[in-house]
Design a protein around this motif. Structure first.
Motif, PDB file in Angstrom:
ATOM      1  N   PRO A   1       0.827  -1.201   0.000  1.00  0.00           N
ATOM      2  CA  PRO A   1       0.000   0.000   0.000  1.00  0.00           C
ATOM      3  C   PRO A   1       0.870   1.263   0.000  1.00  0.00           C
ATOM      4  O   PRO A   1       1.985   1.253   0.532  1.00  0.00           O
ATOM      5  CB  PRO A   1      -0.795  -0.084   1.302  1.00  0.00           C
ATOM      6  N   ARG A   2       0.357   2.342  -0.569  1.00  0.00           N
ATOM      7  CA  ARG A   2       1.087   3.609  -0.649  1.00  0.00           C
ATOM      8  C   ARG A   2       0.958   4.452   0.621  1.00  0.00           C
ATOM      9  O   ARG A   2       1.297   5.633   0.610  1.00  0.00           O
ATOM     10  CB  ARG A   2       0.585   4.425  -1.833  1.00  0.00           C
ATOM     11  N   ALA A   3       0.492   3.871   1.690  1.00  0.00           N
ATOM     12  CA  ALA A   3       0.310   4.597   2.950  1.00  0.00           C
ATOM     13  C   ALA A   3       0.667   3.663   4.101  1.00  0.00           C
ATOM     14  O   ALA A   3       0.635   2.443   3.961  1.00  0.00           O
ATOM     15  CB  ALA A   3      -1.135   5.063   3.079  1.00  0.00           C
ATOM     16  N   PRO A   4       1.018   4.259   5.252  1.00  0.00           N
ATOM     17  CA  PRO A   4       1.338   3.419   6.411  1.00  0.00           C
ATOM     18  C   PRO A   4       0.091   2.727   6.962  1.00  0.00           C
ATOM     19  O   PRO A   4      -1.004   3.282   6.944  1.00  0.00           O
ATOM     20  CB  PRO A   4       1.899   4.420   7.429  1.00  0.00           C
ATOM     21  N   VAL A   5       0.289   1.496   7.432  1.00  0.00           N
ATOM     22  CA  VAL A   5      -0.802   0.689   7.987  1.00  0.00           C
ATOM     23  C   VAL A   5      -0.685   0.672   9.503  1.00  0.00           C
ATOM     24  O   VAL A   5       0.378   0.381  10.051  1.00  0.00           O
ATOM     25  CB  VAL A   5      -0.751  -0.762   7.456  1.00  0.00           C
ATOM     26  N   HIS A   6      -1.794   0.981  10.169  1.00  0.00           N
ATOM     27  CA  HIS A   6      -1.864   0.879  11.626  1.00  0.00           C
ATOM     28  C   HIS A   6      -2.789  -0.287  11.959  1.00  0.00           C
ATOM     29  O   HIS A   6      -3.992  -0.225  11.718  1.00  0.00           O
ATOM     30  CB  HIS A   6      -2.396   2.172  12.248  1.00  0.00           C
ATOM     31  N   LEU A   7      -2.221  -1.375  12.473  1.00  0.00           N
ATOM     32  CA  LEU A   7      -2.983  -2.538  12.908  1.00  0.00           C
ATOM     33  C   LEU A   7      -3.263  -2.366  14.395  1.00  0.00           C
ATOM     34  O   LEU A   7      -2.329  -2.286  15.197  1.00  0.00           O
ATOM     35  CB  LEU A   7      -2.195  -3.828  12.658  1.00  0.00           C
ATOM     36  N   ILE A   8      -4.533  -2.285  14.752  1.00  0.00           N
ATOM     37  CA  ILE A   8      -4.838  -2.108  16.170  1.00  0.00           C
ATOM     38  C   ILE A   8      -4.679  -3.441  16.895  1.00  0.00           C
ATOM     39  O   ILE A   8      -4.779  -4.507  16.294  1.00  0.00           O
ATOM     40  CB  ILE A   8      -6.244  -1.514  16.393  1.00  0.00           C
ATOM     41  N   ASP A   9      -4.418  -3.362  18.201  1.00  0.00           N
ATOM     42  CA  ASP A   9      -4.242  -4.592  18.964  1.00  0.00           C
ATOM     43  C   ASP A   9      -5.595  -5.165  19.387  1.00  0.00           C
ATOM     44  O   ASP A   9      -6.638  -4.531  19.237  1.00  0.00           O
ATOM     45  CB  ASP A   9      -3.312  -4.361  20.166  1.00  0.00           C
ATOM     46  N   LYS A  10      -5.565  -6.391  19.910  1.00  0.00           N
ATOM     47  CA  LYS A  10      -6.795  -7.107  20.247  1.00  0.00           C
ATOM     48  C   LYS A  10      -7.641  -6.366  21.287  1.00  0.00           C
ATOM     49  O   LYS A  10      -8.861  -6.349  21.194  1.00  0.00           O
ATOM     50  CB  LYS A  10      -6.459  -8.504  20.765  1.00  0.00           C
ATOM     51  N   GLU A  11      -6.990  -5.755  22.267  1.00  0.00           N
ATOM     52  CA  GLU A  11      -7.723  -5.057  23.311  1.00  0.00           C
ATOM     53  C   GLU A  11      -8.444  -3.835  22.745  1.00  0.00           C
ATOM     54  O   GLU A  11      -9.607  -3.568  23.063  1.00  0.00           O
ATOM     55  CB  GLU A  11      -6.798  -4.638  24.476  1.00  0.00           C
ATOM     56  N   GLU A  12      -7.764  -3.073  21.900  1.00  0.00           N
ATOM     57  CA  GLU A  12      -8.375  -1.904  21.293  1.00  0.00           C
ATOM     58  C   GLU A  12      -9.538  -2.320  20.387  1.00  0.00           C
ATOM     59  O   GLU A  12     -10.606  -1.696  20.385  1.00  0.00           O
ATOM     60  CB  GLU A  12      -7.323  -1.117  20.510  1.00  0.00           C
ATOM     61  N   ARG A  13      -9.337  -3.396  19.646  1.00  0.00           N
ATOM     62  CA  ARG A  13     -10.394  -3.889  18.776  1.00  0.00           C
ATOM     63  C   ARG A  13     -11.606  -4.336  19.588  1.00  0.00           C
ATOM     64  O   ARG A  13     -12.752  -4.012  19.258  1.00  0.00           O
ATOM     65  CB  ARG A  13      -9.878  -5.043  17.905  1.00  0.00           C
TER      66      ARG A  13
END
Length: 189
Positions: A172-184
């Motif tokens: 992807p042409r942009a940074p990816v922020h994967l949220i953690d399990k607790e935040e999800r």
């Protein structure tokens, strides 16, 4: 065919969906918990009843005129869709799949100049039902549309006309922020 503009809340990220209309995609409303969780992440009101108004099409219909450098990506899970947003003002804008060869994008219609050009809502997914599992309205039409657009873009080579991915790397042409399990988990409550 019609076209319409789009922009983030602050106006830094903008462009056009061209052509836009019922012949190039499907206007739908999604009520799924992931779309609702993404909305909560960006501070939007819960859309459990109203759903998220979107248009599914192929990425070659999207052209940025400014601000693409402000795009970032939220990912709710390691295999979930890429949820593109304007980092300048946290406006959710698009959803794509994880690879450029899967030529699919949803345009969030709340950011478009004229949602009417996309035609009437033709499908709804994950519609809440009192006391029962969610239902789909015209789900078969939606799935067939996705599959036919993916195949057409692949066979024609249009999948290579994507503003979302670097074709040399497939990234992807942009940074990816994967949220953690607790935040999800907090977003799903």
């Amino acid at each position: 065919m019609a076209e319409t503009g789009f922009s983030c809340s602050c106006g830094k990220v903008c462009g056009r969906v061209s052509p836009a209309g019922p012949k190039t995609g499907i206007h739908l409303v999604c009520h799924c918990r992931d779309c609702r969780a993404a909305g909560r992440y960006f501070g939007q009101t819960d859309t459990a009843q109203t759903g998220v108004d979107m248009f599914q099409t192929s990425p070659d219909t999207i052209q940025f005129s400014s601000g693409a450098e402000h795009l970032a990506i939220l990912r709710l899970s390691p295999k979930g869709p890429l949820r593109w947003y304007a980092a300048c003002c946290n406006t959710p804008m698009f959803n794509t799949l994880s690879r450029p060869s899967l030529a699919f994008v949803t345009v969030l219609l709340s950011n478009t100049d004229d949602p009417a050009v996309f035609g009437p809502v033709a499908a709804e997914s994950f519609v809440p039902q009192a006391g029962g599992p969610p239902k789909h309205k015209n789900g078969g039409r939606m799935v067939m549309g996705i599959m036919s657009r993916l195949a057409a873009a692949r066979l024609s080579g249009r999948w290579k006309k994507t503003p979302f991915f670097d074709l040399a790397t497939g990234e992807p042409r942009a940074p990816v922020h994967l949220i953690d399990k607790e935040e999800r988990a907090a977003l799903y409550n």
